[in-house]
Structure formats: structure tokens, C-alpha cells
Write a protein that holds these residues in place. Sequence first.
Motif, mmCIF file in Angstrom:
data_model
loop_
_atom_site.group_PDB
_atom_site.id
_atom_site.type_symbol
_atom_site.label_atom_id
_atom_site.label_comp_id
_atom_site.label_asym_id
_atom_site.label_seq_id
_atom_site.Cartn_x
_atom_site.Cartn_y
_atom_site.Cartn_z
ATOM 1 N N ARG A 19 0.833 -1.206 0.000
ATOM 2 C CA ARG A 19 0.000 0.000 0.000
ATOM 3 C C ARG A 19 0.867 1.255 0.000
ATOM 4 N NH1 ARG A 19 -2.259 3.335 3.877
ATOM 5 N NH2 ARG A 19 -1.241 2.196 5.554
ATOM 6 N N ALA A 23 1.008 4.026 -2.888
ATOM 7 C CA ALA A 23 0.716 5.421 -2.530
ATOM 8 C C ALA A 23 1.875 6.333 -2.922
ATOM 9 C CB ALA A 23 0.428 5.526 -1.040
ATOM 10 N N LEU A 27 1.004 9.369 -4.965
ATOM 11 C CA LEU A 27 0.916 10.580 -4.140
ATOM 12 C C LEU A 27 2.272 11.153 -3.760
ATOM 13 C CD1 LEU A 27 -1.753 9.262 -1.591
ATOM 14 C CD2 LEU A 27 -2.153 10.719 -3.549
ATOM 15 N N GLY A 28 3.351 10.457 -4.089
ATOM 16 C CA GLY A 28 4.662 10.866 -3.621
ATOM 17 C C GLY A 28 4.927 10.281 -2.242
ATOM 18 N N GLY A 207 -19.257 5.717 -2.096
ATOM 19 C CA GLY A 207 -18.646 6.995 -1.749
ATOM 20 C C GLY A 207 -17.612 7.471 -2.741
ATOM 21 N N MET A 208 -17.159 6.600 -3.600
ATOM 22 C CA MET A 208 -16.226 6.944 -4.671
ATOM 23 C C MET A 208 -16.237 5.803 -5.683
ATOM 24 S SD MET A 208 -12.461 6.165 -3.070
ATOM 25 C CE MET A 208 -12.692 7.083 -1.568
ATOM 26 N N PRO A 250 -12.216 9.962 -7.163
ATOM 27 C CA PRO A 250 -11.346 10.905 -7.864
ATOM 28 C C PRO A 250 -10.246 10.240 -8.688
ATOM 29 C CG PRO A 250 -10.632 10.708 -5.579
ATOM 30 C CD PRO A 250 -11.855 9.839 -5.730
ATOM 31 N N PRO A 275 -6.189 14.729 -9.401
ATOM 32 C CA PRO A 275 -4.946 14.575 -8.628
ATOM 33 C C PRO A 275 -4.501 13.122 -8.480
ATOM 34 C CG PRO A 275 -6.406 16.133 -7.547
ATOM 35 C CD PRO A 275 -7.206 15.493 -8.648
ATOM 36 N N LEU A 276 -5.354 12.180 -8.812
ATOM 37 C CA LEU A 276 -4.998 10.762 -8.698
ATOM 38 C C LEU A 276 -5.235 10.092 -10.055
ATOM 39 C CD1 LEU A 276 -6.819 10.288 -5.296
ATOM 40 C CD2 LEU A 276 -4.357 10.215 -5.602
ATOM 41 N N LYS A 337 5.647 12.770 -11.505
ATOM 42 C CA LYS A 337 4.458 12.429 -10.719
ATOM 43 C C LYS A 337 4.274 10.921 -10.582
ATOM 44 C CE LYS A 337 2.349 16.869 -11.003
ATOM 45 N NZ LYS A 337 1.625 17.846 -11.782
ATOM 46 N N ALA B 111 2.383 16.513 -1.218
ATOM 47 C CA ALA B 111 2.339 15.969 -2.579
ATOM 48 C C ALA B 111 1.757 17.018 -3.524
ATOM 49 C CB ALA B 111 1.485 14.708 -2.621
ATOM 50 N N THR B 112 2.278 17.064 -4.734
ATOM 51 C CA THR B 112 1.761 17.995 -5.739
ATOM 52 C C THR B 112 1.218 17.202 -6.907
ATOM 53 O OG1 THR B 112 3.318 19.717 -5.094
ATOM 54 C CG2 THR B 112 2.359 19.893 -7.297
ATOM 55 N N LEU B 137 -12.347 16.330 -5.676
ATOM 56 C CA LEU B 137 -11.247 16.892 -4.880
ATOM 57 C C LEU B 137 -11.417 16.560 -3.408
ATOM 58 C CD1 LEU B 137 -10.196 20.470 -6.101
ATOM 59 C CD2 LEU B 137 -9.081 18.275 -6.484
ATOM 60 N N ALA B 139 -12.898 13.948 -2.175
ATOM 61 C CA ALA B 139 -12.541 12.532 -1.995
ATOM 62 C C ALA B 139 -11.040 12.341 -2.081
ATOM 63 C CB ALA B 139 -13.254 11.684 -3.046
ATOM 64 N N ALA B 140 -10.399 13.072 -2.998
ATOM 65 C CA ALA B 140 -8.941 12.957 -3.136
ATOM 66 C C ALA B 140 -8.253 13.422 -1.853
ATOM 67 C CB ALA B 140 -8.460 13.775 -4.329
ATOM 68 N N LEU B 143 -8.345 10.673 0.580
ATOM 69 C CA LEU B 143 -7.391 9.607 0.271
ATOM 70 C C LEU B 143 -5.968 10.032 0.602
ATOM 71 C CD1 LEU B 143 -8.855 8.294 -3.106
ATOM 72 C CD2 LEU B 143 -8.856 7.129 -0.906
ATOM 73 N N PHE B 144 -5.636 11.280 0.322
ATOM 74 C CA PHE B 144 -4.312 11.789 0.700
ATOM 75 C C PHE B 144 -4.115 11.639 2.208
ATOM 76 C CE2 PHE B 144 -2.085 14.459 -2.620
ATOM 77 C CZ PHE B 144 -2.830 14.024 -3.691
ATOM 78 N N LYS B 147 -3.835 7.879 3.159
ATOM 79 C CA LYS B 147 -2.623 7.199 2.703
ATOM 80 C C LYS B 147 -1.372 7.756 3.356
ATOM 81 C CE LYS B 147 -4.505 5.430 -1.546
ATOM 82 N NZ LYS B 147 -4.543 5.411 -2.996
ATOM 83 N N ARG B 148 -1.460 8.987 3.827
ATOM 84 C CA ARG B 148 -0.310 9.546 4.533
ATOM 85 C C ARG B 148 -0.371 9.281 6.031
ATOM 86 N NH1 ARG B 148 2.930 13.093 1.699
ATOM 87 N NH2 ARG B 148 3.141 12.218 -0.369
ATOM 88 N N ALA B 149 -1.479 8.689 6.478
ATOM 89 C CA ALA B 149 -1.628 8.464 7.928
ATOM 90 C C ALA B 149 -0.662 7.384 8.390
ATOM 91 C CB ALA B 149 -3.062 8.057 8.223
#
Lengths: 372, 149
Positions: A19, A23, A27-28, A207-208, A250, A275-276, A337, B111-112, B137, B139-140, B143-144, B147-149
Amino acid sequence: MDTAELFPPIDLDWQNKSRKRYAAAVLGGDADRIPVDPMMLSHSTVACGHTIRDFYEKPKLGAHCLAYIQQLYDLLPVTKYYFAHPWMPELGIRLKFMDYTPPVPENVVVVEPEDVDLLEVPDSEEIKKGFTFTRLTEAYDYIREKLPQMFVPISPCPEPEGSGAGLAGLEQFLMWTITDMDLALKLVRKYTDTAVSGAEALAKRYGMALLTTGSVLANSDIMPPETIDKVAADNLEYLVKSAFTRGAGPQVFYHFCGNHENDYHLFINKIIYSPLTIVHMGYKGREVFPAGELKEAFGDKATIMPSVDTKRFIVPNPRAIYDEAARQIQDGRDSPKGFILGTTCEVPPFSPPGNLLALVRAAKDHGTYGTW
Amino acid sequence: MEYVFSDAVKEVLGKRGLKEDDIKAVIDYAEGSNDKITDGAKNIAKKEIGDLTVYAVYAVDGGNAVVESGYAHKMKVLDIVLDSSDAEGWTYAKNGAQVRKGHANLTYMGATRSGPALVEPTSGEAWFEEYLAASALAAAEGLFEAKRA
């Protein structure tokens, strides 16, 4: 026996590591290496001793096999269960389950031009009763309950133009792109609106909904660029914006299957990058689409997914896979990216495991962060 | 200026965790600075309020600002990464330049990433539309965070 009783538990330490790896690519952030996604579908059921047909006919089994085999090869932390020809039965297509291929359409529903106007696009409530929604939700509800850490709902619309064409038959559709483009576009739009209803229904339930889409029939071997621009590029923008408006996303996975040598540039400025977003491109001519060119075209806007040629996976030569993977990784791994190593299309169901392991080996040897 | 919020708009704002005062602040700023885009009838304006970029969609009718919607995102808007030649019918009121369809970078939690936006390359300004900000956005961002948690 309940499907879940067929499998040992997923190794959560592995899943957590995978995971973080995925990620980081999207996401970086930190991870060990680039992830690998060979777009596996029915190879997973075959590798578990079942059949290609089982993958499509038994969604729960297919989804659990996917999860289990992702772990075996150290691939994705999520199941990505979907199938070809989604949302076509909702417009009257009968899909026939096959022993050695995905389900195939048995009929067409548009014979005369006037039939296009007769197609009724189901809304997001009506579509819940149909073939696609019920099968997808059977798989996703199961994953959410049994394997929640690997759950990701997907709204598939892999080739809006190809599925639209399938409603009328390929020959007729291609003729219309020459003689009556407005009719061809109307047909594609009917299918696309149906897929958007499906995306909305899935997004409401979960939800998505990750959108997986792209262009398959519309490729440089089949159509001239000016036709692809209209039937595929413009329509993809419409699809994704409409789906977002109705709650999907997204995440977006663009799969440009086949040869896109003369048309890939049409998509750069037209598709929507959330963004994803991951952009995958199959071939340039007869060769895999070069990672360096994919990075240059899309790398500042999305995660890129360069490929190893799928044809190699049925040949007992893992070294050739390793070498091509290494070249692709070296040419694209610094994409700003993110980078995922893929295959040009779905990995063949009867691929020898050694060939899949060659992909992962190359990711470890050439895609370990901090070594380049 | 008087502000008009219909019950439906109030409900939407409430669901999105936005206050009427936030939207008023955005409109006040936009009308005072001309920092907004307009299609001649409708305006979209944005303002950073705390950790949010808050948007107001509104029309000016005499002395009234009729609010059509409001939304927000946590991601910070950075530079434009792509602009097309397609005009969207919007003009940036501050400099009179035509606004285009495009993409801009957004940054969040280190993250960019990119997102589709209305962009004006001369000023470097970008506006994210409601269809994106209100669902994809949001929802994104979730997720950010997960996933960063």
C-alpha cells in the motif's frame, strides 16, 4: 463451501508495505521501489486452479483470487476486479460466457440508423437492476466485507468508442465514422451516458468509484487521427467530467490499448487529469510505447505506467521480459508524478509465473528509490 | 451590498461545512478587488480562508449578490500546468483576459498533483469548478489523508 474459506488470510504486513509502495507512486512519499501492475484479471483464477470462465462467472471467487495472487507476486495492495463490455447488457447486448476468453457479445442492438435514437439510457436507479452493476457490486461488497484493506470500487468504461461500436457492429460503426460522423458520435455518446449512470450508481453506493477508461478501438491501426480526435479524445473529456459531476472518481486510470503512435498527442491536452490519475499507453507502432516519451508527454500531469509487451508473457523467456522492463524503468522512473511498471494489456491468463516474477525482479533491481 | 441565499443554497453550504459569512467574505473581496471571473451574468470568486480556498458562485443584481453556490477545497492552488486554446466564455475581471480550460497543480500534505481548472495564463490564476471541488477533490483529499496516515 463459502468462497472466503478457500483462501488463507492475506498477509497484512505485505499488504501494508504494498500500500505504501503504491501510494508513493501516486501521491509521492517514501517507499522501497516502484510498484508493478500487470493488469491481471483471469490469470488470477487460473493461478489458483480455477478457470478463465470462473473469473467472470463467479465475481466473488474472481475478486478473492485477484487479492491472493497480487500477494503471491508482490503486486498491488488492492483488488482491481472488472471485466470487458461493462454496461453493454444494459443497452440490450447479450454477453455469452466463454471458456477461454472474457464474455463476448452475441448480438447487436443497432441495425438501422434510426435505432440509435431508440436506445434508452438508463438512469442511476434503473442501472442498479442490470448485469454490470449487480456483478460488480457482488464482487465489491464481498471484498469490502472479507478483504476491506484491499477494497477499491471501480467504475469501468474501458473503451467508450469500442463499446459504442459494439452496439451496432464494428463494420457498420467504422463505416459511419466515414459517412455519417454525427451518427457515430451519437451512438458513442449513448453508451458513454450509460456508463456515467453506472459510475454514479457505484459512487453513491461506495462513496467513490475509480474510473478506468481510455481508448482501444480508436488507435492508429484502425482510425485516422482526425477520427480518433472526435470519437475518443473529445468523448473522454465528456465522460470523466460527467462522471465527476455525478460523484465518481477521484481516481482515473487511462488505458490506451493498442498502437497510439499517431494519436497519443491528441489526448495530452484533452483528457482530464485528477490529482490521482494514471496514464498507460500500450504501443508505438509495433513496439512498446517508450517510457521516455510517455514521461515527456504526460509525466508533469499524471503518474505514468510504461509497459512490457504482453505478447512476451506467453513465451518461456523471462529474461526478455526482465530486459525490456529494465529499459522501460530506466527511461521513465524519474517521472515527476510517479511511475508504475505495467504490461501493454491484460497479462495473458496462462502466463508462466516465472514471467511475472521477471517484472517484479526488474522493479527491484532498477526501480528501487534512492539508487538512481 | 445585500446577500441573497436561497434555502437550497443554505442547505448545500451546510452540507459542505461552509458558513454564509465565508461566502460573504469571498464576495466582498471579489467585488472590492475585481478578482473574479465572469461570464457576463455569473461570477466565480475565490479566497483563502484559514486552510481552505473558498469559492462563491453568484450574480450581482442591482445592490444584491444572489448566491448560487459555494464550495471549498483544502488543496492549495499552485501553477498552471496546461492550458488549451478553448475559451469557456469566462473573462478574468481583473485584467479582461479570456479564461481557458486547463489544468493547475495542487499541493496537499507534501504531494503535488494536477487537476482540471479554469486558467488565465497571463496572471497565472486558476479556479477549480464546483463539479470537481465538491466531490472528486474532496474525496482525493480524504485519500491523501488516509494514505499519509
